[in-house]
Design an enzyme around this catalytic site. Structure first.
Site, short mmCIF file in Angstrom:
data_model
loop_
_atom_site.label_atom_id
_atom_site.label_comp_id
_atom_site.label_asym_id
_atom_site.label_seq_id
_atom_site.Cartn_x
_atom_site.Cartn_y
_atom_site.Cartn_z
CB CYS A 167 -0.90 -0.01 1.23
SG CYS A 167 -1.73 1.54 1.57
CD GLU A 168 -0.14 5.20 -4.05
OE1 GLU A 168 -0.90 6.18 -4.20
OE2 GLU A 168 0.53 4.73 -4.99
CG HIS A 169 -2.57 5.51 0.86
ND1 HIS A 169 -3.77 4.91 0.56
CD2 HIS A 169 -2.30 6.38 -0.15
CE1 HIS A 169 -4.24 5.42 -0.57
NE2 HIS A 169 -3.36 6.30 -1.02
CG HIS A 170 -0.88 3.52 6.02
ND1 HIS A 170 -2.07 3.39 5.36
CD2 HIS A 170 -1.03 4.55 6.89
CE1 HIS A 170 -2.94 4.28 5.81
NE2 HIS A 170 -2.34 4.99 6.74
CD GLN B 85 -8.04 -4.71 -3.63
OE1 GLN B 85 -7.65 -4.70 -2.47
NE2 GLN B 85 -9.12 -5.38 -4.00
CG HIS C 19 -5.89 -3.44 1.84
ND1 HIS C 19 -5.24 -2.57 0.99
CD2 HIS C 19 -6.75 -4.14 1.05
CE1 HIS C 19 -5.69 -2.73 -0.24
NE2 HIS C 19 -6.61 -3.68 -0.23
CB CYS D 72 -3.13 0.06 5.96
SG CYS D 72 -4.29 -0.16 4.59
#
Length: 238
Positions: free
Chosen positions: A129-132, A170, A198, A200
């Protein structure tokens, strides 16, 4: 089986797209997947050995700094090589940045007079995941209706690998896989469904251990024809 009308409509759409790009079909096929399309996850220039060594050293130092900032002693036995191991792991998790669909598909496309649905389901997928920068793990099911060309079944799994081994969301991953297969074999249509868990959501935040995320992308006859879409969704659940 796809109707002639749907097949013609899909091919006309592709030709219109190429005309809008001011590009012939041959030029399109030679340049595909090397552009960004306003997407940060495009293929980068392959690095030299010296560049890779410099990259690894810089990333190792960054991991050392992270460990120090959480209060750890980077010189204790268990952590002495952790920064380098973590750097190598992250490079593996993101190796898709240096791969193209042309590289993994190679000569794996064949002329074949087949126009019935082809499905490869439950392809294992691991991404970040590119956010976390936490993993999401799941399965990908892909179906397509050939238009006088088929792709080797293992190549479908390799396409998934190229895009999943990047920092992702995703939703984008699902679309990238569908577009890549469409551009590789120009089928009558493509359907992609991903179901993933996920970390996250599991390890932080709402901490919902059993939640699953489903995303889909339907192109061509899979989008236009409800019966084709229903057949695909039914078969991947069986």
């Amino acid at each position: 089986m796809m109707s002639d009308k749907a097949s013609n409509s899909f091919n006309i759409d592709l030709e219109a797209k190429l005309k809008g790009l001011n590009m012939s079909k041959d030029e399109h096929l030679s340049k595909k997947f090397l552009r960004s399309d306003s997407d940060p996850t495009f293929m980068t220039r392959p690095k030299t050995i010296d560049e890779k060594n410099d990259q690894l050293q810089e990333m190792t130092q960054s991991y050392k700094s992270l460990l120090k900032n959480v209060g750890e002693d980077v010189n204790r036995q268990g952590l002495r090589r952790t920064p380098e191991r973590a750097a190598k792991a992250l490079l593996h998790f993101t190796k898709g940045y240096e791969e193209t669909i042309q590289d993994v598909v190679g000569q794996g496309i064949f002329d074949e007079d087949h126009d019935e649905m082809v499905i490869v389901k439950d392809i294992e997928m691991f991404s970040m995941c590119e956010h976390h920068l936490l993993p999401f793990i799941g399965k990908v099911s892909i179906g397509y209706i050939p238009n006088r060309r088929v792709i080797g079944l293992s190549k479908i799994a390799r396409i998934v690998e190229v895009f999943s081994r990047r920092l992702q969301v995703q939703e984008r991953l699902t679309k990238q896989i569908a577009v890549a297969l469409t551009e590789a074999v120009e089928p009558a249509g493509v359907g992609v469904v991903i179901e993933a868990s996920h970390m996250c959501m599991v390890m932080r935040g709402v901490q919902k251990l059993n939640s699953r995320t489903l995303t889909s992308t339907m192109l061509g006859v899979f989008r236009e024809d409800p019966k084709t879409r229903e057949e695909f969704l039914t078969l991947i659940k069986s």
